[in-house]
Design a protein around this motif. Structure first.
Motif, PDB file in Angstrom:
ATOM      1  N   ARG A   1      77.319  27.272 -41.625  1.00 13.03           N
ATOM      2  CA  ARG A   1      76.293  28.025 -42.356  1.00 13.03           C
ATOM      3  C   ARG A   1      74.992  28.141 -41.558  1.00 13.03           C
ATOM      4  O   ARG A   1      74.350  29.194 -41.565  1.00 13.03           O
ATOM      5  N   GLU A   2      74.604  27.070 -40.877  1.00 14.67           N
ATOM      6  CA  GLU A   2      73.350  27.108 -40.104  1.00 14.67           C
ATOM      7  C   GLU A   2      73.428  28.177 -39.009  1.00 14.67           C
ATOM      8  O   GLU A   2      72.506  28.978 -38.829  1.00 14.67           O
ATOM      9  N   VAL A   3      74.558  28.179 -38.281  1.00 12.00           N
ATOM     10  CA  VAL A   3      74.645  29.128 -37.159  1.00 12.00           C
ATOM     11  C   VAL A   3      74.812  30.552 -37.677  1.00 12.00           C
ATOM     12  O   VAL A   3      74.338  31.506 -37.057  1.00 12.00           O
ATOM     13  N   ILE A   4      75.425  30.702 -38.848  1.00 11.99           N
ATOM     14  CA  ILE A   4      75.517  32.053 -39.423  1.00 11.99           C
ATOM     15  C   ILE A   4      74.118  32.613 -39.692  1.00 11.99           C
ATOM     16  O   ILE A   4      73.829  33.768 -39.378  1.00 11.99           O
ATOM     17  N   GLN A   5      73.239  31.788 -40.227  1.00 10.37           N
ATOM     18  CA  GLN A   5      71.868  32.264 -40.487  1.00 10.37           C
ATOM     19  C   GLN A   5      71.163  32.630 -39.174  1.00 10.37           C
ATOM     20  O   GLN A   5      70.464  33.654 -39.090  1.00 10.37           O
ATOM     21  N   ILE A   6      71.366  31.795 -38.148  1.00 16.21           N
ATOM     22  CA  ILE A   6      70.758  32.089 -36.830  1.00 16.21           C
ATOM     23  C   ILE A   6      71.285  33.424 -36.317  1.00 16.21           C
ATOM     24  O   ILE A   6      70.533  34.284 -35.854  1.00 16.21           O
TER      25      ILE A   6
END
Ligand code: G16
Length: 543
Positions: free
Chosen positions: A64-69
């Motif tokens: 989820r974190e890298v998707i937002q990035i």
């Protein structure tokens, strides 16, 4: 919306492997590490302003974190539309399907496939091109080159997108669209396969066990097998994707899917057992009392594919990776279609599929797929098997035995030595390479080397070449041992030894594989000196 230019410094280790960049989570958590790589992807591409980018992943820790990035960076770099699977979920084959269905420019897929997940386990980022397939080496080489000199990345200041709500949000001049990750893929499967026939088979009491290994195929398998095909609830086991895959390796092989294997070998085994991996592109097929090797599965699927509506016109060709057994070659010969032998890595099939030269592709590493998408596809293989079983109304065992009686049997096993010291593994391969010229004519017990080489591939479509793709030792009589280093590991090196013996029609087709290949296994140390170089006397995994 203001585009922010953030200064950064390069990391030296962002070379994509067999399937994208795979590293431990703490490596990806270093400052700007993921952003550097994503910017390097964008900087390697041209002409995407205003186009669509697909983003999704297998739900593992840090997804989820890298998707937002990636969403912020995609907008800052000028994509007009960003399509994201709800919850940040898209299996690898579904990502390929969505890229094609929406005419996207490309996609970013977050996964380390069958490798374990969690705060100290594996993560990965790969880029897929507009045909839905993995970026070819030309692009991955460019990404790596850019990652070594990168000085800045582009992002925007914006709150996180709600990944759990379907719909569109306008951010600056771009639209972020959250979609159902299953719908497009399930619709494609309905086009390819005879769902009515499979439903009838299931309705007749045919029992299926599918192990999603707490990974991404859970929602896909539940929708397709249980909701659309009528398998009873509970058919899909471990069906909720977990960030750490429940602490297991989501690798559908006989070691990590042992529970399924034991079930299928038991007295009350279901009729058909299958599993898929972390990102849904691999498959394991087990009939009642019989494990079907991936190489055999490719051959059997190719031989019977015409029974499914999507393939009733026949196959244009079959492609397999070099270390995959020659079982499919005999099917191609019988069908009168070409057989292509490519290096390991699904990316090598893309050109053949795009050019209409091959319809079905497969790899010994539990990957099979077709021209319906440009990735291997675990559930597709399961559904093609079910379609064939529904059409033939025979058991997996009977279909396998019939196949061998027509084509002969390629006894096959892969021995993996994992987490080996990289320098020792390189030295072993270098020594083997050095002896290639002198091995032919050498006898090892009853086996004599006929030819030996380092596999090189000339792509028949674009003329590109790939060298040093695995050392082949071919023995008189057709047996073979292949040595290669894995390109997907994240710690140390993995030595793969692929062992194959062909038993022709009329021979003993019912041996246990270890017995059938025992003499070949006995030569491995004398040929390669794995123990001498690495101290390892036994493989860690045999599949
Ligand atoms: C990837 C590639 C496959 C390849 C496999 C094994 O699979 O997509 O084409 O066969 O790695 O590679 P290696 O032997 O280099 O470890 P996945 O499922 O990991 O994406």
């Amino acid at each position: 919306m203001t585009v922010l230019t953030i200064a950064t410094t390069p990391y030296a280790d962002q070379k994509p492997g067999t399937s994208g960049l795979r590293k431990k989570v703490p490596v990806f958590q270093q400052p700007n590490y993921a952003a550097n790589f994503i910017q390097s992807i964008f900087d390697s591409l041209d002409g995407f302003a205003g186009t669509t980018l697909v983003i999704g992943g297998d739900g593992r820790f840090f997804n989820r974190e890298v998707i937002q990035i990636a969403i912020r960076m995609g907008i800052a770099n000028g994509f007009g539309r960003i399509i994201v699977g709800r919850g940040g979920i898209l299996s690898t084959p579904a990502a390929s399907c969505v890229i094609r269905a929406y005419g996207a420019f490309g996609g970013i897929v977050l996964s380390a496939s069958h490798n374990p997940g969690g705060p100290t386990e594996d993560f990965g980022i790969k880029y897929n091109i507009s045909n839905g397939g993995p970026a070819p080496e030309k692009i991955t080489d460019a990404i790596f080159a850019i990652s070594r000199t990168i000085t800045r990345y582009l992002t925007i200041e914006a709150p996180d997108v709600d990944l759990d709500k379907d719909g569109e949000t306008r951010i600056g001049g771009s639209v972020v669209q959250i979609i159902d990750p299953v719908a497009d893929y399930a619709a494609l499967m309905e086009q390819l396969f005879d769902f009515d026939a499979i439903r009838t088979l299931i309705g007749s009491g045919f029992r299926v066990a599918f192990d999603a290994m707490s990974a991404v195929t859970g929602p896909y398998a539940t929708e397709i097998l249980e909701r659309r095909l009528g398998c009873p609830a509970g058919t899909v086991r471990n069906g909720t994707p977990l960030p750490d895959f429940g602490g297991h390796h989501p690798d559908p092989n006989l070691v990590h899917a042992k529970e399924l294997y034991d079930l299928m070998m038991g007295a009350d085994a279901p009729d058909f057992g299958a599993a898929s991996d972390g990102d849904g592109d691999r498959n394991l097929i087990i009939g009642k009392g019989i494990f079907v090797t991936p190489s055999d599965s490719l051959a059997m699927l190719a031989a019977n594919a015409h029974l499914a509506p999507g393939y009733k016109a026949g196959l244009k060709g079959i492609a397999r990776s070099m270390p995959t057994s020659g079982a499919a070659d005999r099917v191609a010969e019988a069908l009168g279609v070409p057989l292509y032998e490519t290096p390991t890595g699904w990316k090598f099939f893309g050109n053949l599929l795009d050019a209409g030269m091959a319809t079905i592709c497969g790899e010994e590493s539990a990957g099979t797929g077709s021209d319906h998408v440009r990735e291997k596809d675990g559930l597709w293989a399961v559904l093609l098997w079910l379609n064939i079983l529904a059409a033939r109304r025979e058991s997996v065992m009977a279909i396998a035995q019939d196949h061998w009686s027509r084509f002969g049997r390629n006894y096959y096993a892969r021995h993996d030595y994992e987490g080996v010291d990289s320098a020792a593994a390189d030295a072993m391969m270098a020594e083997l390479r050095g002896k290639l010229g002198t091995l032919p004519g050498t006898a090892f017990g009853t086996l004599t080397v006929a030819t030996s080489d380092d596999f090189a591939y000339l792509d028949p479509v674009d003329g590109s070449t790939s060298n040093q793709q695995g050392i082949r030792i071919l023995f008189e009589g057709g047996s073979r041992i292949v040595f290669r280093l894995s390109g997907t590991g994240t710690s140390g090196a993995t030595i793969r030894v692929y062992i194959e013996r062909y038993e022709p029609v009329g021979g003993d087709l019912a041996q246990a594989t270890p017995d059938a290949i025992a003499d070949l296994v006995g030569t491995v140390e004398a040929i390669a000196g794995i123990a001498r170089h690495t101290g390892r006397t036994e493989p860690d995994v045999i599949t």
